[in-house]
Enzyme design. Structure first.
Site: not given
Ligand code: HXC
Length: 260
Positions: A68, A111, A114, A134
């Site tokens: 992200a 992300g 993911e 993370e």
């Protein structure tokens, strides 16, 4: 050719396969709100287009996606995060109907990993590196990392990756059950397109039902999953493609699947 104009993606079509390329090379394809929104728009169009039988999602050679967008997230308050539910676009990506294959080269982190796990299958270049870093940022995976990863590789590796943030290479990812196949970096798109074209040549309803049924297995106890599978299986006998596929077998010819 699709006409979608995107700031953060390149979109192309080859036969029955749509190819979506994440295109923020200056930011290692970090996933920002704009990109996620554009990705959902393109996937909506693919679902609505009867010509598309399979979708490939890829990034660049150095990075599929490095997570992200940290710069976009860093000043968010809890209230911002909760009220805007900024992870929701990831759920939307997962809710699409056409099969989605991730072709991963380079970094798939946070992300980005993911997003790859949301896809129905991951084909990894031998250069691929997967990780959930993370923890190193003082946060945790938030787009399914603790859930899809655990289902894919089991508790031991999921804990290892999420609690240490360490990266695994393509070979370890394949050994762990995270990726379907590892191919040489230079052959990544060619091999992925072969798989995608093959899927696109099959009965679209049968393909969609298989995707749905396997994803159901992630969310239901076995007896309920078996029950849903049986309903879907019986319903394939309502398609023309079932008649065509079985007729072609008995007539010793190639099937021509047409249901859309
Ligand atoms: C924003 C990012 C970024 C990210 C890289 N960049 N990753 N920007 N968000 N996730 C930017 C860098 O700031 C830099 O911009 C440019 O991309 C090139 O990156 P470098 O770090 O210079 O490249 P390199 O040294 O080769 O290192 C590559 C890397 C590293 C190992 C992938 O960039 C890295 O560790 N990135 C962050 C990985 C990460 O922590 N991901 C998880 C994010 S949190 P400038 O402008 O400086 O040139 C997350 C939460 C998910 O994903 C929750 C639910 C979605």
């Amino acid at each position: 050719e699709t006409e979608t104009k995107c700031e953060t993606l390149l979109v192309a079509q080859e036969g029955g396969v749509a190819v979506i390329t994440l295109n923020r090379p200056d930011a290692m394809n970090a996933l920002n709100a704009k990109l996620l929104s554009e990705l959902n728009t393109v996937l909506d169009k693919c679902d609505a287009d009867p010509e598309i039988g399979c979708v490939v999602l890829t990034g660049g050679e150095k990075a599929f996606a490095a997570g992200a967008d940290i710069k976009e997230m860093k000043d968010k308050s809890f209230a911002d995060a909760f009220n805007t539910d900024f992870i929701a676009p990831y759920d939307a990506i997962a809710s699409h109907k056409k099969p989605l294959i991730a072709a991963v080269s380079g970094f798939a982190l946070g992300g980005g990993m993911e997003l790859a796990m949301i896809c129905d299958m991951i084909i990894a270049a031998d250069s691929a590196q997967f990780g959930q870093p993370e923890i190193q940022l003082g946060i945790m995976p938030g787009a399914g990392g603790t859930q899809r990863l655990t289902r894919a590789v089991g508790k031991a590796k999921a804990m290892d990756l999420c609690l240490t943030g360490r990266r695994i290479d393509a070979e370890e990812a394949e050994r762990s059950g995270l990726v379907a196949r590892v191919v040489p970096q230079t052959a990544l798109m060619e091999e992925t397109m072969k798989i995608a074209s093959k899927i696109a040549s099959f009965s679209q309803p049968a393909v969609a039902m298989i995707k749905k049924s396997i994803n159901t297995s992630m969310a239901t106890p076995l007896p309920e999953g078996i029950r849903q599978e049986r309903h879907l299986f019986y319903s394939t006998f309502a398609t023309e493609d079932q008649k065509e596929g079985m007729a072609a077998f008995t007539e010793k010819r190639k099937p021509d699947f047409k249901d859309r």
